[in-house]
Every structure is written in C-alpha cells, then in structure tokens.
Scaffold this motif. Sequence first.
Motif, PDB file in Angstrom:
ATOM      1  N   UNK A   1      65.885 -59.864  37.857  1.00  0.00           N
ATOM      2  CA  UNK A   1      65.075 -58.637  37.939  1.00  0.00           C
ATOM      3  C   UNK A   1      65.023 -58.126  39.372  1.00  0.00           C
ATOM      4  N   UNK A   2      64.747 -59.006  40.302  1.00  0.00           N
ATOM      5  CA  UNK A   2      64.657 -58.608  41.713  1.00  0.00           C
ATOM      6  C   UNK A   2      65.964 -57.991  42.192  1.00  0.00           C
ATOM      7  N   UNK A   3      67.074 -58.588  41.772  1.00  0.00           N
ATOM      8  CA  UNK A   3      68.381 -58.092  42.201  1.00  0.00           C
ATOM      9  C   UNK A   3      68.666 -56.720  41.595  1.00  0.00           C
ATOM     10  N   UNK A   4      68.365 -56.542  40.313  1.00  0.00           N
ATOM     11  CA  UNK A   4      68.589 -55.251  39.665  1.00  0.00           C
ATOM     12  C   UNK A   4      67.725 -54.159  40.288  1.00  0.00           C
ATOM     13  N   UNK A   5      66.502 -54.519  40.632  1.00  0.00           N
ATOM     14  CA  UNK A   5      65.614 -53.540  41.273  1.00  0.00           C
ATOM     15  C   UNK A   5      66.120 -53.186  42.665  1.00  0.00           C
ATOM     16  N   UNK A   6      66.580 -54.186  43.400  1.00  0.00           N
ATOM     17  CA  UNK A   6      67.070 -53.941  44.757  1.00  0.00           C
ATOM     18  C   UNK A   6      68.299 -53.036  44.752  1.00  0.00           C
ATOM     19  N   UNK A   7      69.087 -53.117  43.693  1.00  0.00           N
ATOM     20  CA  UNK A   7      70.297 -52.305  43.597  1.00  0.00           C
ATOM     21  C   UNK A   7      70.046 -50.962  42.920  1.00  0.00           C
ATOM     22  N   UNK A   8      68.789 -50.696  42.583  1.00  0.00           N
ATOM     23  CA  UNK A   8      68.434 -49.427  41.982  1.00  0.00           C
ATOM     24  C   UNK A   8      68.835 -49.284  40.528  1.00  0.00           C
ATOM     25  N   UNK A   9      69.138 -50.379  39.888  1.00  0.00           N
ATOM     26  CA  UNK A   9      69.540 -50.332  38.484  1.00  0.00           C
ATOM     27  C   UNK A   9      68.356 -50.481  37.542  1.00  0.00           C
ATOM     28  N   UNK A  10      67.384 -51.294  37.918  1.00  0.00           N
ATOM     29  CA  UNK A  10      66.203 -51.518  37.088  1.00  0.00           C
ATOM     30  C   UNK A  10      65.050 -50.667  37.609  1.00  0.00           C
ATOM     31  N   UNK A  11      64.389 -49.960  36.684  1.00  0.00           N
ATOM     32  CA  UNK A  11      63.276 -49.093  37.054  1.00  0.00           C
ATOM     33  C   UNK A  11      62.116 -49.331  36.098  1.00  0.00           C
ATOM     34  N   UNK A  12      60.939 -48.873  36.496  1.00  0.00           N
ATOM     35  CA  UNK A  12      59.753 -49.033  35.648  1.00  0.00           C
ATOM     36  C   UNK A  12      59.704 -47.909  34.615  1.00  0.00           C
ATOM     37  N   UNK A  13      59.329 -48.273  33.396  1.00  0.00           N
ATOM     38  CA  UNK A  13      59.184 -47.283  32.330  1.00  0.00           C
ATOM     39  C   UNK A  13      58.082 -47.746  31.395  1.00  0.00           C
ATOM     40  N   UNK A  14      56.980 -47.006  31.366  1.00  0.00           N
ATOM     41  CA  UNK A  14      55.833 -47.353  30.514  1.00  0.00           C
ATOM     42  C   UNK A  14      55.350 -48.774  30.765  1.00  0.00           C
ATOM     43  N   UNK A  15      55.350 -49.183  32.004  1.00  0.00           N
ATOM     44  CA  UNK A  15      54.851 -50.506  32.375  1.00  0.00           C
ATOM     45  C   UNK A  15      55.879 -51.614  32.278  1.00  0.00           C
ATOM     46  N   UNK A  16      57.010 -51.338  31.629  1.00  0.00           N
ATOM     47  CA  UNK A  16      58.082 -52.331  31.504  1.00  0.00           C
ATOM     48  C   UNK A  16      59.179 -52.039  32.519  1.00  0.00           C
ATOM     49  N   UNK A  17      60.092 -52.980  32.685  1.00  0.00           N
ATOM     50  CA  UNK A  17      61.233 -52.795  33.581  1.00  0.00           C
ATOM     51  C   UNK A  17      62.484 -52.645  32.727  1.00  0.00           C
ATOM     52  N   UNK A  18      63.221 -51.554  32.943  1.00  0.00           N
ATOM     53  CA  UNK A  18      64.368 -51.249  32.089  1.00  0.00           C
ATOM     54  C   UNK A  18      65.560 -50.825  32.936  1.00  0.00           C
ATOM     55  N   UNK A  19      66.724 -50.809  32.294  1.00  0.00           N
ATOM     56  CA  UNK A  19      67.952 -50.293  32.899  1.00  0.00           C
ATOM     57  C   UNK A  19      68.445 -49.154  32.016  1.00  0.00           C
ATOM     58  N   UNK A  20      68.727 -48.008  32.632  1.00  0.00           N
ATOM     59  CA  UNK A  20      69.290 -46.878  31.901  1.00  0.00           C
ATOM     60  C   UNK A  20      70.784 -46.790  32.216  1.00  0.00           C
ATOM     61  N   UNK A  21      71.599 -46.650  31.175  1.00  0.00           N
ATOM     62  CA  UNK A  21      73.045 -46.572  31.331  1.00  0.00           C
ATOM     63  C   UNK A  21      73.556 -45.271  30.738  1.00  0.00           C
ATOM     64  N   UNK A  22      74.485 -44.633  31.399  1.00  0.00           N
ATOM     65  CA  UNK A  22      75.081 -43.414  30.864  1.00  0.00           C
ATOM     66  C   UNK A  22      75.799 -43.726  29.556  1.00  0.00           C
ATOM     67  N   UNK A  23      75.655 -42.813  28.596  1.00  0.00           N
ATOM     68  CA  UNK A  23      76.347 -42.970  27.324  1.00  0.00           C
ATOM     69  C   UNK A  23      75.520 -43.613  26.238  1.00  0.00           C
TER      70      UNK A  23
END
Length: 750
Positions: free
Chosen positions: A431-453
């Motif tokens: 989680x920390x790594x994904x957040x540091x790379x800007x891939x994981x973001x907060x959404x409705x209190x949870x942590x998620x990854x948004x992918x194109x497509x």
Amino acid sequence: MLKAVSTAFMILTTFQCGRAFMGPSLRQGRVAMFSRSGEFGPFAKSLMHFESARTQKQTLSSFHPKSVNRYTSTSVKSQLFMTTHLQQTNSNQESLVGIHWIKETIVKVLNDTFDAKEVAKSKALAKLEPNQKKKKKKKNAASGEEEDKKEEGKVQMTEEEKNAIVEGAAATAKPFGFDDTMVTQATRLEFGDYQCNAAMGLAKNVGMSPRECANKIVDALRPLIGDVMEEPEIAGPGFINLRYKKDYLEKSIESMAKDSKRLAVPLTSHKQKIVVDFSSPNIAKEMHVGHLRSTIIGDTLSNVLEFSGHEVVRLNHVGDWGTQFGMLVEHLRDEYPAALNKETSQDVELGDLVKLYKAAKQRFDQDDDFKARSREGVVKLQAGDQEALAAWESLCAASRVEYQKIYDALNIRGLQERGESFYNPFLSEVIEDLEAKGLAVESDGATVVFLDGYSNRDGSPLPMLVRKSDGGFNYATTDLAAIRHRTEFDNGEKANRVLYVTDAGQSQHFEMVFATAKKAGYLPENSSLEHVPFGLVQGEDGKKFATRSGDTVKLKDLLDEAVRIAGEDVKSRRNDPDAELPDDVKDVVKTVGIGAVKYADLSMNRESNYKFSYERMLSLNGNTAPYMLYAYARICGIIRKAVGIEDGNRMEWPEPAKIIITNDAELQLIRNLVKLPDVISDVEKELYPNKLCDYLFETSQMFNKFYEACPVNNAESKEIKASRLSLCTVTAGTIRLIMSLLGINVVERL
C-alpha cells in the motif's frame, strides 16, 4: 510539419499491425512503432508527444480486460512465448526434431536471404502510401462533394517527413523471428507434415511474386533440411510443403524405442523458473467439485513444464487468513479450549471441519456477543496473540490432513502450501509503495487503484480495492504482494513465468492486478504473469453441478462415486458378481474411476463449461480414460503374446529393433508418433491440456488401423515382426508418458 507528423502517426495506428501495436503490445500499455520487419516499434516514443491527450488515453485504455490473459514484459515476450521450445538444432542427434527446429531453420534462411531493414522500410512506405486504386462507385453530387471536402481536409506529408518515418522503421527493425516463418502443421496428410507460408506475406515487401519468394526460400532451405525432409514442394501461389523422409521416420522410431523415459523428446534449450499457483482450497472448508479443475489442470501443466526441462514451483495459495478466522478461533475457545494451547493443540481432534465451520457461522449470525468476540479475535490473531495463533494452527493442520487425502487420491505430488498468511507481513508495504507512486488513492474512505479501460456499467471508473475503509486488506493486496515475492524479491522465487490456474470468473481481477503490478514496477523484464482460466463443471442438465438438496458436491464424494461405479461395472463382468474383488483388481478399479474423472475434465477445452456425466467418462468408447487404459493394456497383451510372457509374470518390453516400413498404416502411425515434441511444446506454450488428450486419442485410433492392417505375431518375417513390436512399444510408451503427464497411472491388464 509537426502537425503532419502527428497526423501520420494517427493514420499509421489505424492499420492492423499484428502483435506489436494493435495487439497485446498496445493492450499492455506499451508504446511502440515499427519493430521487427516494419511493425510498429519503439520509434513511436519520439512521436507520442504530438498526440492529443484524448488519443493517449484511448491508447492506454485499449488494454481491455476481456482481451488479455497474460502480461509479459516487452523485451522477453518472444523468448517466453516463441522460443521456450523443445529445441533440436543438429539433425544427427538422436533426439526428435519438429516444428520448432523447422522454424529456427527458416528464421536463419530469412535472415540470411532477406534484409529485415529493407522489409521494414517497404512495410512502412506501404502504410504511408496506400494503394490509390479504388473500385468505382456510383455516387450522387452531394456525396461526391462530401468526399472531396474530406480529401481537402487531409494533411499531406512532405517527402522529408515520410523519409524520416521510413528510416525510423529501418533503424528499429529487428531480425526475422518465429512469427515471420508462418510455419504450421499441414492441414492434410497429402500436403506433407508441415507448411510454410512465409513467402505469402514477405513477397510484396521484397519486390517479388509469392512464388518467386518461395523459390528463393526453398533454395536456401534445401541444404539445411536435406537429412530430415524430402525435397520441399511449392504449391499454389507460394505455399511451401515439407515432408519427413522415410529413413528419418524409421530412425526416429528407433530412437524413441531406445529411450523409454523420454521417447527421444529433447529438453528445452531455454530453461525457466516457473511458478504454478493452483488448487487453493480454504481452511476449515471441504474441497468441492470447483477445486477439481484448478487442481488437475495446474498439476498437468506443472508436469508438462517439468518434463520440458523447466524448474517448476507448485504453490498452493490456500485461504488461511481473513475475518472468518476470528469467528472460528472464538468457537474453538468455547468448544475445544485445548486447541488454544500450543502444547496441547496438536492433540485435539476437531472432527468434521465443515460442521465446525457451520456451527461457528450460525453462532456468528445469531449471537451478537459472539459476533463482537469474533471481530476482536481477528484483531488478536493479526496481532500475533499466542492463543489465537495456536487455534489457527490447529485448524490449518486439521484441514491439511483432509486435503492431503484428496491430493493422494488424485495423484498430486510436490504441491507446496503457501497460504495468504505468508504474504501478510508484506501488505502494508504494498500500500505504501502504491501510494508513493501515485497509483493508490483514497476513495470513500478506502484505498483503491484506478486503471484505464476498466469501468462500471454506468461508465464510471472501476476501482480495484487494495485496502478497505476499516484498514483491512483483500485479495488484490495479497496477490500484489505474492507477485513481488514470486518475481521481484531476492529471497523469493525469482520466477520467469507465473501461472494462476483459477476459474474464468476471476479473469478481470487478475487482469487488473497484473496491470497494477506492471505499472508499479513489480514485474521484472524477464518475467511474465499469466491467468489460466477455466470454465464451470455443470450437471447433465446444464445447470450448476449440485446434490439433490442443492448443496455443492464434495470432491471426495464425487471421486468415491466414480470408483464405486467402476467397481460395479467390473463386478458385473466377473463370474461371481457378488464376490469381493481382490486387492489388485481394487487397485485397477481405483485407477479407472479416478482416472476417468480426471481425463474427462482434462480432455475438454479448459475455458469451456462441461457437463459432468459418470456414464460418459467411464465409457470404453470415445476419448475417455477407460478407452486409453484399454488401448495400453491391449498393446501389453500383444507384446506378452509375442514374446511369450505368461500371465502373472512381470511385463518385459522387447529390445528395440530396426524399423522397416512396409504398409501405409505403419507410415501414418509413425508420422503421428514423431510429432510428440510438437504436442508437448504446444501445451508448454499455450497451456491447454486437452491437446494432450486429442493427440492421445488420435494415436490410439491410428494404432488400431495399424494393428488391423499389419499382423504382428504373424508378420511376414522375423525382421518385420521385430519392427512392428518396436512400433507397439513406442505407441505404448507414448500412451504411458502422456497419461503420466495427465497424472493418471496405466494398467497392464484391464
């Protein structure tokens, strides 16, 4: 000029250019332009900054979830899926040569005969200057004016701009590879054994007719394959047909007869370390029919990959962690308190784990105090509470005993348990790594990854959840941690290829996980991730395969029933149907019953649903395990009679003899047998076990034709009898080898 170049780029991307851009390369988020032989390659990177933001988004979005089941690094894709084959480069060796040897030879011919850079230029130029000849169409004045306006609106490129793109294509062109050979097995026996269509696609780009190009290929190919193949035949406009020489076929069967273990199938020249993730039952839950396919498909693929010469790690990703364990631990605290003490937990007999789980779940649903304790129990377990861990270990140990009974029955060996709990220490770091790379973001209190497509039905972006709002992790987080351990970490597997054998319903999950792993940099350049999906097991009515009460069928019950039916069938054929079967016959019954279940599943295309039928799978007719076991036993009987082995004595195989082909039925059987390396290599690459079964059934049918046309014991001479006995031995060895890859034992009498 910049506008023209940008327009040219957009025009070029609309062409179907195969694998490099419009295919998997694009869907995997790679930007390429003009790679091997003029396909789009890395040159596009220098032009991408001219493209609009909208088009860039479309490019990345074309990594569509429904179109990909493997995720491979660019630089190693050809190595992983084009040259991980059973290689044979010296035709004087005793190992068999097959389609990959032919492809390698034709690759050499193409690179020695043609200039890949010039071909790349020609392809690029053809795409920049499409054929201006058009069919005349009747059009009215209005439509004519509209077409004229479209033509006027097009931006024309200067010769300098065209030359820049053409030279860029040449600069990034790679040598011809396996795909350029266009070699396949011949579609008809009269066409030979293999067909090469390289000239058809190459001719225009080298300024020749297809037949002229084919002649040039054949001239260079002839001296390289002369020891193995007859004179190449050019058919039609430029198809090249290749046929094995008769003396090569004879020597090949002799080599196969001398090598009872491998049947002269060579090892891969590109050894890889491959992780196969399969089976994956849940702790404290009984294995059911849904686990059958993952377990036996994964085991078969592991067997094939190991036989090919790869280092295979079989991992059982068991469900041994999660919120349900708080509930189970607290239930054990009340019902089996000794299970919470590490010194006494091993002595606790938990009995029927399914009943235990159902009892705990019932309390959880009905008792609020127990529910609260259960939630606290999860926290204790995750925090390393000794009592909670002791109870958890008791559950895992008891489940392990039950699973092993199933694995023993299915003949599953070498499966290492690597549960979800193993990856628990790595989840926070993910989680920390994904957040540091800007891939994981907060959404409705949870942590998620948004992918194109990836989007929901309403068109909104589809998130991949990696951390719940309560701080808990989920499957995606665990799978990302597992990927890092399997491919990236120094103390992990360092695998070149990772296979996930699960049901097709998880396809999107793995596509999103693989895409995230790639974007996060978790996938080294020499590694690939592949989902191996399979369909559902259905009842004969085409609906969910279930018991009469609607419950899921337990895998143990399914296997026991198959053995029971096989036993009843054997008893009905004996003089005293009511008598107890001898132990050796019971062993045969078990082999037939369980083998029938496995073979029926593996003989189907794994991506298809199939209807489960004891009657069909236990039939002696058609592509079934009993038919194959009977075919093997029949050959054993032929050999026993020929060499004078009495009933009850150990089977002895005759010494390999010189092969003498005297009948077309012999020839066709031999042509089929020597393609064993092609079949195994195909399964190694494409991962469809049913191709083994198809080949096995075809081989058995060809043997029947041979045996009908060619007497063995009453052959015309001793030499021909010895030759035909060797052919029987190789056929039996082929059946035995493939059945072993399928995880099914053979029997010498049936």
